[in-house]
Design a protein around this motif. Sequence first.
Motif, PDB file in Angstrom:
ATOM      1  N   ILE A  92       0.855  -1.190   0.000  1.00  0.00           N
ATOM      2  CA  ILE A  92       0.000   0.000   0.000  1.00  0.00           C
ATOM      3  C   ILE A  92       0.890   1.239   0.000  1.00  0.00           C
ATOM      4  CG2 ILE A  92      -1.782   1.257   1.288  1.00  0.00           C
ATOM      5  CD1 ILE A  92      -2.601  -1.555   2.420  1.00  0.00           C
ATOM      6  N   GLU A  93       0.753   2.052  -1.048  1.00  0.00           N
ATOM      7  CA  GLU A  93       1.647   3.187  -1.258  1.00  0.00           C
ATOM      8  C   GLU A  93       0.896   4.267  -2.041  1.00  0.00           C
ATOM      9  OE1 GLU A  93       4.272   5.928  -1.572  1.00  0.00           O
ATOM     10  OE2 GLU A  93       4.820   4.149  -0.415  1.00  0.00           O
ATOM     11  N   THR A  94       1.058   5.525  -1.657  1.00  0.00           N
ATOM     12  CA  THR A  94       0.321   6.607  -2.308  1.00  0.00           C
ATOM     13  C   THR A  94       0.952   7.060  -3.624  1.00  0.00           C
ATOM     14  OG1 THR A  94       1.535   8.239  -0.989  1.00  0.00           O
ATOM     15  CG2 THR A  94      -0.578   7.474  -0.114  1.00  0.00           C
ATOM     16  N   ARG A  95       2.248   6.792  -3.811  1.00  0.00           N
ATOM     17  CA  ARG A  95       2.918   7.260  -5.028  1.00  0.00           C
ATOM     18  C   ARG A  95       2.686   6.276  -6.170  1.00  0.00           C
ATOM     19  NH1 ARG A  95       8.516   8.190  -1.951  1.00  0.00           N
ATOM     20  NH2 ARG A  95       7.580   6.456  -0.786  1.00  0.00           N
ATOM     21  N   LYS A  96       1.894   6.703  -7.137  1.00  0.00           N
ATOM     22  CA  LYS A  96       1.454   5.817  -8.218  1.00  0.00           C
ATOM     23  C   LYS A  96       2.617   5.258  -9.027  1.00  0.00           C
ATOM     24  CE  LYS A  96      -3.148   7.841  -8.778  1.00  0.00           C
ATOM     25  NZ  LYS A  96      -4.121   8.453  -9.719  1.00  0.00           N
ATOM     26  N   GLU A  97       3.654   6.075  -9.224  1.00  0.00           N
ATOM     27  CA  GLU A  97       4.768   5.608 -10.044  1.00  0.00           C
ATOM     28  C   GLU A  97       5.501   4.445  -9.372  1.00  0.00           C
ATOM     29  OE1 GLU A  97       6.398   8.951  -7.440  1.00  0.00           O
ATOM     30  OE2 GLU A  97       4.545   8.474  -8.534  1.00  0.00           O
ATOM     31  N   LEU A  98       5.587   4.456  -8.037  1.00  0.00           N
ATOM     32  CA  LEU A  98       6.223   3.349  -7.322  1.00  0.00           C
ATOM     33  C   LEU A  98       5.338   2.110  -7.344  1.00  0.00           C
ATOM     34  CD1 LEU A  98       7.806   5.116  -4.208  1.00  0.00           C
ATOM     35  CD2 LEU A  98       8.848   4.570  -6.414  1.00  0.00           C
ATOM     36  N   VAL A  99       4.033   2.319  -7.239  1.00  0.00           N
ATOM     37  CA  VAL A  99       3.094   1.194  -7.309  1.00  0.00           C
ATOM     38  C   VAL A  99       3.188   0.510  -8.665  1.00  0.00           C
ATOM     39  CG1 VAL A  99       0.636   0.579  -7.354  1.00  0.00           C
ATOM     40  CG2 VAL A  99       1.507   2.121  -5.588  1.00  0.00           C
ATOM     41  N   GLU A 100       3.257   1.304  -9.730  1.00  0.00           N
ATOM     42  CA  GLU A 100       3.335   0.733 -11.075  1.00  0.00           C
ATOM     43  C   GLU A 100       4.645  -0.029 -11.273  1.00  0.00           C
ATOM     44  OE1 GLU A 100       2.312  -0.647 -14.581  1.00  0.00           O
ATOM     45  OE2 GLU A 100       0.960   0.442 -13.212  1.00  0.00           O
ATOM     46  N   LYS A 101       5.740   0.500 -10.772  1.00  0.00           N
ATOM     47  CA  LYS A 101       7.022  -0.196 -10.878  1.00  0.00           C
ATOM     48  C   LYS A 101       7.000  -1.515 -10.108  1.00  0.00           C
ATOM     49  CE  LYS A 101      10.015   3.828 -11.673  1.00  0.00           C
ATOM     50  NZ  LYS A 101      11.112   4.666 -11.124  1.00  0.00           N
ATOM     51  N   SER A 102       6.351  -1.518  -8.962  1.00  0.00           N
ATOM     52  CA  SER A 102       6.247  -2.752  -8.177  1.00  0.00           C
ATOM     53  C   SER A 102       5.415  -3.789  -8.912  1.00  0.00           C
ATOM     54  CB  SER A 102       5.630  -2.452  -6.808  1.00  0.00           C
ATOM     55  OG  SER A 102       6.492  -1.643  -6.029  1.00  0.00           O
TER      56      SER A 102
END
Length: 273
Positions: A92-102
């Motif tokens: 669970i993370e608010t930064r979309k770019e990090l979520v997409e990379k994960s």
Amino acid sequence: MKKQNPAVAISEIRPGQSIELLKELHILTRDGKLNQDTRRKLKQVYHLYQFIEPLLAEAQSLADHGAGKSYLGFILYDLFFKEKETGHIYGIETRKELVEKSRQLADRLGFARMSFLDVTVEESTHSSALPERIDVVTALHACNTATDDAIHFALTKQARHIVLVPCCQAEVAATMRARKNESLGKTALSELWRHPIHTRELGSHLTNVLRCLLLEAHGYDVTVTELVGWEHSMKNELIIASKRGNPRKNARERAEAILREFNIEELAPRFTY
């Protein structure tokens, strides 16, 4: 005899560990080697894993709050869940770019039972993308009140285990600072936070004490220890809470007394629900 290059001695890596994952997490260099800095990172990872692994024995779900690059989630999946048929990790993370990379990394590694949500901790409590119950909740260096939101999430989801490494904690200190003059006239204990540096440090300490009492009031056994080997971070306090049975009878009363003594009773809704 030729001296061994320590950069190529990777015997410290556990059997079955994904080399590609360790490269992505910058624990291994791009050519698959360990150097002094990456060896220290690896030891830190395994040190933290030793605390969490016993909590996963019967766990079917784990939610990692403030996941960032999902460093912890990937390591837990790789070392524990990968070889099992069940078990799901939610980052669970608010930064979309990090979520997409994960998401992309999980797909590339074939880590099918990992999901990533670009929502706040508070929003995740009511998200339909998560099950009604979560077995293990982790929050490493979730800043300020995000750790408290993670605790609320864990209590709502009836988590069996909670693992916290709190980060900066400004709310309690800010409240103490705002009422400092009033406190100086009420109690000699206010000398403990008369100076700004003491306000900050004491506020941080009080925050974690109140968090522990809140967890005990909800029936958790709490252990507080230090993450040895994390010298690069000043915030290395590790809080592990496990649901065991009846609430500690006087935990809420003790928390209320601390809030009164330090003249921060307005924070009761956060720490005594």
